[in-house]
Enzyme design. Structure first.
Site, PDB file in Angstrom:
ATOM      1  N   THR A 193      17.325   6.310  48.625  1.00 25.67           N
ATOM      2  CA  THR A 193      18.661   6.895  48.726  1.00 25.67           C
ATOM      3  C   THR A 193      18.723   7.775  49.967  1.00 25.67           C
ATOM      4  OG1 THR A 193      18.860   6.843  46.340  1.00 25.67           O
ATOM      5  CG2 THR A 193      20.365   8.317  47.518  1.00 25.67           C
ATOM      6  N   GLY A 200      19.831  10.501  37.364  1.00 26.36           N
ATOM      7  CA  GLY A 200      18.715  11.297  36.851  1.00 26.36           C
ATOM      8  C   GLY A 200      18.853  11.734  35.398  1.00 26.36           C
ATOM      9  N   HIS A 243      27.898   7.780  46.533  1.00 27.11           N
ATOM     10  CA  HIS A 243      27.213   8.551  45.489  1.00 27.11           C
ATOM     11  C   HIS A 243      28.187   8.958  44.373  1.00 27.11           C
ATOM     12  CE1 HIS A 243      23.036  10.236  45.364  1.00 27.11           C
ATOM     13  NE2 HIS A 243      23.528  10.857  44.306  1.00 27.11           N
TER      14      HIS A 243
HETATM   15  C1  LIG Z   1      24.740  12.098  36.684  1.00 23.35           C
HETATM   16  C2  LIG Z   1      24.424  11.291  37.899  1.00 23.35           C
HETATM   17  C3  LIG Z   1      23.158  11.363  38.458  1.00 23.35           C
HETATM   18  C4  LIG Z   1      22.860  10.616  39.597  1.00 23.35           C
HETATM   19  N1  LIG Z   1      21.593  10.661  40.097  1.00 23.35           N
HETATM   20  C5  LIG Z   1      21.273   9.870  41.145  1.00 23.35           C
HETATM   21  C6  LIG Z   1      19.945   9.829  41.616  1.00 23.35           C
HETATM   22  O1  LIG Z   1      19.058  10.485  41.072  1.00 23.35           O
HETATM   23  N2  LIG Z   1      19.684   9.028  42.678  1.00 23.35           N
HETATM   24  C7  LIG Z   1      20.654   8.289  43.295  1.00 23.35           C
HETATM   25  O2  LIG Z   1      20.379   7.569  44.252  1.00 23.35           O
HETATM   26  N3  LIG Z   1      21.926   8.309  42.855  1.00 23.35           N
HETATM   27  C8  LIG Z   1      22.254   9.079  41.797  1.00 23.35           C
HETATM   28  N4  LIG Z   1      23.526   9.080  41.331  1.00 23.35           N
HETATM   29  C9  LIG Z   1      24.529   8.223  41.985  1.00 23.35           C
HETATM   30  C10 LIG Z   1      24.559   6.833  41.338  1.00 23.35           C
HETATM   31  O3  LIG Z   1      23.385   6.113  41.601  1.00 23.35           O
HETATM   32  C11 LIG Z   1      25.740   6.017  41.847  1.00 23.35           C
HETATM   33  O4  LIG Z   1      25.708   5.945  43.244  1.00 23.35           O
HETATM   34  C12 LIG Z   1      27.068   6.576  41.385  1.00 23.35           C
HETATM   35  O5  LIG Z   1      26.977   7.070  40.075  1.00 23.35           O
HETATM   36  C13 LIG Z   1      28.133   5.495  41.469  1.00 23.35           C
HETATM   37  O6  LIG Z   1      29.376   5.983  41.093  1.00 23.35           O
HETATM   38  P1  LIG Z   1      29.978   5.834  39.612  1.00 23.35           P
HETATM   39  O7  LIG Z   1      29.295   6.878  38.787  1.00 23.35           O
HETATM   40  O8  LIG Z   1      31.410   6.117  39.822  1.00 23.35           O
HETATM   41  O9  LIG Z   1      29.654   4.438  39.137  1.00 23.35           O
HETATM   42  C14 LIG Z   1      23.847   9.818  40.200  1.00 23.35           C
HETATM   43  C15 LIG Z   1      25.114   9.739  39.623  1.00 23.35           C
HETATM   44  C16 LIG Z   1      25.403  10.451  38.484  1.00 23.35           C
HETATM   45  C17 LIG Z   1      26.770  10.322  37.880  1.00 23.35           C
END
Ligand SMILES: Cc1cc2nc3c(=O)[nH]c(=O)nc-3n(C[C@H](O)[C@H](O)[C@H](O)COP(=O)(O)O)c2cc1C
Length: 410
Positions: free
Chosen positions: A160, A84, A283
């Site tokens: 999600t 996000g 996540h």
């Molecule tokens: C700052 C941040 C915001 C995130 N927002 C969402 C989101 O809005 N929707 C979602 O499905 N996953 C969200 N995620 C999870 C990511 O899609 C993903 O699953 C995750 O970042 C993977 O791990 P990594 O950061 O170690 O690559 C978010 C992750 C981060 C770091």
């Protein structure tokens, strides 16, 4: 875009640069996990339990990491995961990320909670765009959002399912971190002591579109979201169920991916309910602490869904070698969250492009040293699982060729 002028030689360098440029509240929101961060750490250390077993005297001079995802050719086995806050890391950061993804030949996923409206991303960035949905308690509003994404030309919908409650992220409360930003002495000091971000991002928003907020939310719902630290105030639904998946399947005509699954039975059932893809994810260690890491269950899920669905893995991926290990354990492609966010925070589109260049170079090097000519050759035979809790998939997967949409055309 040449990106090697950024003085970042790996993703950790980009993280350091991000740490210096953005306010601490925003950095911690992006970087940290939940509670005691056991899962966050395990997401990284689990890769250490997998060692490479290379082959030699293989001509790898024409090696390629080209692949297909849902039958569409891509230049790397990566997808930018929904996050996000890209638009807070950099002025219009979602556009920067989407453009970098397009240039690198990979899909970009726009999150429900993004700061830039989906229509602008579609119009101004283009490329292979996917949209991520958090189901709201008001299903009609959520379905409206899905139909907007369809009208805007998004090619895949990621729903999600591991966010029925937000994670217990105590640092956000300590930091008073909210979206839109709230004014407190602490926040003002945090912003003022990060002038590059203050002038380059926040003041630019204030001078143009105003305080950044969730651009995709209907105006009526937006106000309800802003009443507390991020993660404590969202409109996410905790009643999401298989019926919701069925309803989405009926209204979404393109690829449908269920993200946040860690159980093989759930994954197979999601495919029975019409999912085209499974996102094996915890996540990024942000929601439930003490949860298993995706790589620990990836092979079971690969075996459970077989060739009926495309399998994505994310959480903890920071090196090309992590990507190669996940593919060798059966993933069709890997999603990256923080890695490209650090890039965008460090240098906007050029920083995001740098993160993707780093992955491309690292993957290119690793497959060479493995004696592997293309991603279809990857499999557990290139690995030794030294962590006894890990296991290989029974079947060796190949990147899927064209798989038709499950539901109605168009
Ligand atoms: C700052 C941040 C915001 C995130 N927002 C969402 C989101 O809005 N929707 C979602 O499905 N996953 C969200 N995620 C999870 C990511 O899609 C993903 O699953 C995750 O970042 C993977 O791990 P990594 O950061 O170690 O690559 C978010 C992750 C981060 C770091």
């Amino acid at each position: 875009m040449a990106t090697d002028h950024l003085n970042a030689y790996n993703i950790f360098d980009l993280r350091e640069q991000a740490l210096k440029r953005v306010p601490r509240g925003l950095f911690e929101f992006t970087d940290r996990g939940t509670e005691d961060e056991v899962s966050l750490k395990n997401n990284r250390s689990v890769f250490d339990g997998i060692r490479f077993r290379p082959r030699t005297l293989v001509d790898v001079s024409r090696r390629t990491q080209d692949t297909t995802i849902f039958g569409v050719p891509h230049k790397m086995p990566l997808v930018i995961a929904p996050t996000g806050t890209a638009g807070l890391m950099w002025y219009e950061g979602e556009l920067a990320l989407a453009r970098a993804a397009r240039a690198a030949g990979i899909p970009f996923t726009l999150a429900t909670g993004s700061i830039t409206a989906m229509e602008r991303v579609a119009d101004e960035a283009g490329g292979e765009l996917w949209f991520q949905l958090y189901m709201w308690p008001d299903r009609a509003l959520s379905h409206e959002l899905v139909l907007r994404a369809k009208a805007a030309g998004f090619k895949a919908l990621i729903v999600t399912v591991d966010g029925v409650s937000s994670g217990n992220r105590e640092y956000n409360m300590r930091n008073g971190f909210t979206i839109p930003f709230t004014i407190s002495t602490r926040n003002i000091v945090d912003m003022v002591t990060h002038p590059r971000w203050l002038f380059g991002t926040m003041l630019r928003y204030l001078a143009t579109t105003g305080m950044p907020t969730y651009a995709n939310y209907p105006a009526a719902a937006r106000a309800k979201l802003t009443a507390g630290p991020v993660g404590r105030s969202s409109l996410r639904s905790d009643s999401i169920s298989w019926d919701d998946l069925d309803a989405l399947r009926k209204i979404w005509p393109h690829k449908l991916i269920v993200k946040g699954m860690l159980d093989a039975t759930d994954a197979a059932r999601a495919v029975d309910h019409g999912a085209d893809g499974i996102g094996v994810s915890n996540h990024g260690g942000r929601n439930l602490d003490g949860i298993i890491s995706p790589i620990e269950v990836l092979p079971e899920i690969v075996d459970a869904v077989g060739n009926r669905a495309t399998v994505f893995m994310d959480s903890g991926v920071r090196r090309g070698s992590d990507v190669v290990k996940a593919l060798a354990l059966g993933a069709d492609a890997v999603m990256v969250g923080r890695a490209t966010l650090y890039g965008v925070a460090a240098g906007g589109e050029a920083g995001a492009a740098r993160a993707l260049d780093i992955f491309r170079d690292e993957i290119h090097r690793v497959i060479a040293l493995l004696g592997c000519r293309n991603l279809a050759e990857l499999g557990p035979h290139y690995l030794k699982l030294v962590d006894p809790t890990l296991r290989a998939p029974r079947r060796v997967r190949r990147p899927l060729s064209a798989v038709p949409d499950q539901a109605m055309p168009g």
